[in-house]
Design a protein around this motif. Sequence first.
Motif, short mmCIF file in Angstrom:
data_model
loop_
_atom_site.label_atom_id
_atom_site.label_comp_id
_atom_site.label_asym_id
_atom_site.label_seq_id
_atom_site.Cartn_x
_atom_site.Cartn_y
_atom_site.Cartn_z
N LEU A 1 43.74 15.69 7.28
CA LEU A 1 43.58 14.88 8.42
C LEU A 1 42.52 15.12 8.42
CD1 LEU A 1 44.72 14.25 11.65
CD2 LEU A 1 43.33 16.64 12.44
N ARG A 2 41.98 13.71 8.74
CA ARG A 2 40.55 13.11 9.13
C ARG A 2 39.56 13.35 10.00
NH1 ARG A 2 40.67 7.58 5.58
NH2 ARG A 2 41.53 6.82 7.46
N PRO A 3 37.98 13.34 10.18
CA PRO A 3 37.83 13.26 11.69
C PRO A 3 38.07 12.04 12.25
CG PRO A 3 36.41 13.54 9.38
CD PRO A 3 37.76 12.64 8.65
N THR A 4 39.36 11.23 11.59
CA THR A 4 39.37 10.17 12.35
C THR A 4 40.37 10.44 13.11
OG1 THR A 4 40.55 9.06 10.42
CG2 THR A 4 38.11 7.98 11.53
N ASN A 5 41.72 11.69 13.52
CA ASN A 5 42.50 11.60 13.37
C ASN A 5 43.62 10.92 13.28
OD1 ASN A 5 44.04 13.73 15.52
ND2 ASN A 5 44.34 12.39 16.76
N THR A 6 43.03 10.47 11.65
CA THR A 6 44.39 10.25 11.62
C THR A 6 44.91 11.12 9.92
OG1 THR A 6 42.67 8.71 10.07
CG2 THR A 6 43.90 7.56 11.71
N TRP A 7 45.99 10.81 9.42
CA TRP A 7 46.27 11.84 8.09
C TRP A 7 45.86 11.17 7.09
CZ3 TRP A 7 47.58 16.03 8.90
CH2 TRP A 7 48.14 17.07 10.09
N ALA A 8 45.52 10.94 5.65
CA ALA A 8 44.77 10.89 4.71
C ALA A 8 45.55 11.43 3.24
CB ALA A 8 43.85 10.69 4.13
N ALA A 9 46.22 10.61 2.07
CA ALA A 9 46.62 11.30 1.18
C ALA A 9 45.60 12.70 0.74
CB ALA A 9 46.73 10.29 -0.06
N ASN A 10 46.20 13.33 0.25
CA ASN A 10 45.41 14.79 0.27
C ASN A 10 45.73 14.55 -1.60
OD1 ASN A 10 44.52 16.80 0.26
ND2 ASN A 10 45.52 18.80 1.49
N ASN A 11 44.72 15.45 -1.90
CA ASN A 11 44.32 15.74 -3.47
C ASN A 11 44.97 17.30 -3.87
OD1 ASN A 11 43.56 15.02 -5.87
ND2 ASN A 11 41.08 15.19 -5.99
N PRO A 12 45.85 17.27 -4.92
CA PRO A 12 46.82 16.18 -5.53
C PRO A 12 47.14 15.78 -4.04
CG PRO A 12 47.63 18.56 -5.52
CD PRO A 12 46.16 18.55 -5.29
N ASP B 1 32.82 12.08 2.25
CA ASP B 1 32.81 11.53 3.06
C ASP B 1 33.94 11.32 3.46
OD1 ASP B 1 32.39 14.99 2.68
OD2 ASP B 1 31.55 15.17 4.82
N CYS B 2 35.52 10.81 3.90
CA CYS B 2 36.62 9.99 5.06
C CYS B 2 35.74 9.63 5.69
CB CYS B 2 37.84 10.23 4.77
SG CYS B 2 38.74 10.81 3.54
N ALA B 3 35.92 8.17 6.29
CA ALA B 3 35.28 8.00 7.39
C ALA B 3 35.87 6.69 8.14
CB ALA B 3 33.76 8.16 7.39
N ASN B 4 35.24 6.54 9.49
CA ASN B 4 36.06 5.01 10.13
C ASN B 4 35.92 4.14 9.40
OD1 ASN B 4 37.54 6.51 11.70
ND2 ASN B 4 35.94 5.97 13.01
N ILE B 5 36.41 2.71 9.01
CA ILE B 5 36.43 1.56 8.06
C ILE B 5 35.42 0.91 9.16
CG2 ILE B 5 37.35 -0.38 6.56
CD1 ILE B 5 36.87 2.52 5.97
N ASP B 6 34.64 0.08 9.33
CA ASP B 6 33.70 -0.30 10.26
C ASP B 6 32.97 -1.82 9.96
OD1 ASP B 6 32.00 1.61 9.89
OD2 ASP B 6 32.14 2.96 12.35
N THR B 7 32.35 -1.90 8.85
CA THR B 7 30.82 -2.47 8.78
C THR B 7 31.97 -3.37 7.18
OG1 THR B 7 29.62 0.05 8.38
CG2 THR B 7 29.05 -1.69 7.49
N THR B 8 31.40 -4.52 7.37
CA THR B 8 31.32 -5.46 6.55
C THR B 8 29.62 -5.46 5.63
OG1 THR B 8 32.75 -6.42 8.38
CG2 THR B 8 31.95 -7.34 6.79
N TYR B 9 30.54 -5.59 4.56
CA TYR B 9 29.17 -5.91 3.23
C TYR B 9 30.07 -6.77 2.61
CZ TYR B 9 28.53 -0.34 4.42
OH TYR B 9 28.21 0.22 5.33
#
Length: 580
Positions: free
Chosen positions: A423-434, A238-246
Amino acid sequence: MATEGTYYLNGPDLVSSSAIFTDPDMNVCAPDGFYSNGQIVREQVNCILLPQQDCPTCAVPCGQIAGFSSNVNGTFLGQTSVGADLGAVIIYSIVGNSIPDGVLVTYDNQTFNQLTFQGNNGTPIGLNSTIGSPTYYGSAQRTPTTTNNLPVYTIQSDGNYIQSSLPNRNIVVDSNNVDLRGGGGATVYTQVIPKATSVSIMNIDYFGPIVGTFFQYEASCPAALPSFQGAAIKGNTDCANIDTTYYFAPNATVTGAFPNQTFVPDTNTVPIVGNYVYSDANAGNGLNLTATPQYIILADNSYLEIVHGIVVTVGAQCTSPPLPCSGSLNPPVGNQGHYTVELDAGSTQNDVGAVMVYFDPQSFPDAIRVEYDGVYYNTLSTPSLGYRQSQSGIAGAFTLLGDPNNNCWAGQVGTNTYNRSILRPTNTWAANNPSTGNYTLNTTDNQTNAATQNVFSYIVIPKPNATPNIVTVEVLGPCPGTGFNLAIDCPIQLPSFQSSTVQSNNDCTASFSQVYYFAKDYADRADATVVYPKLYYFVFEDHDGITPLAQGIYIMDNNDFIQVDANGIVIATGACAPIP
């Protein structure tokens, strides 16, 4: 550079001897210089051996290549000086085209025997190897087996090996410690050693039971691993917020021919298949060391699948999970395109009833349809206006609402290709598939009106069963820009009211034998004092919103009447007329 040669001691070994000679009769003293058996070093001056020293000076400096190629077999003991700095030490190595070798790294009383390589989409090499035993890796053309009484070679500071005076050793090979994936030859294998202490010597020992052994390696100086950003590691895509450094360890390729080969680390800035990944810069904590896949979503919405600390898959697109069905959504503005909002309306026996979708197209005209259980819904009611629906007669057509004076949509009449977003849970639009799709806008889909602009019209979606649970809202933005608001109410049993049967007039009656149901508009959705349908409400025969009330007049038990159009929408209200 160390030079191998034959010398003669006047004692049983280098430790107890007092001089070194070049002839067996010990008449000719060896030249002044340093002499080593691979374990200790002693300097000879004027035919006298000075006190012994341990052999850290024989350790290869980090960042320097070491290796061996000869028609022999044996145990090869190596030391690398990694200094006092902390960080991750990355060891790149290659072995022969046809002969595998074993490796065991020891640092600060811990042993390491697992490796990876470019494109490794399985487990680490040596995952099942016994702790403290070498892992045999490389070509599958030959299988290493236990071989006894083999010489021991020790490394010199230039990276070469010499045969030592240490007693011969047996090389015992357990089949569980043999993992010949990757093929050897030009395949560069990667080991990562966390260096969390100031201990400066790392032992890198090779075991070659097969005659004709070849290996070469380079241990980097300790340093922080390159970092990348991602979402918190989890068990789904699932798409999610980008908030962690690896952090990750790049793999490598090799150029040149022995002994002038060079390891060339990969330059990828985010992990790819075969990379080790970590939660810290010094490689102390590998990510997901289990066999159950876990995932990290990246900033471009791709994702990493991680098993046993290694990236085994890079997925092109994270999954946008359905959003909760309750609450207001205020998606960001977008460009011309097709926009999807997937809603989870629940899947239990309590999750039945009618789902309310409230839609405000704001300024630019936008078109809407809602899909549930394979059926499209596009009939809306608008406050102060009522019925709005595409008049194309095409099932699944969009209904266009918004500013009637803005004809930006007209150029998109017909079937056109649109970019697709979700629409992602972060309330941002992401490219759909396709990412693109063909959608049709008909001239008669146009239901724009000033009363439909900057106001919530609504659609009622019947959900009489627990499943399916997904309600899909689709908005088509035919204009150069788009912006709209949505509000969703989870499935509920619609409120009821007592009424007469359908009448031909608004004459009062004393018979209220029927129970009917109504769906509130946006303004009244949370108002518990509203217990009878109002103008432009939807009304139904059932509490799930499946069957609209038939066209006609109904007298309610509060002695008001409602007039219902052919679409199940209230178009007039008032007090019933007393019968003379």
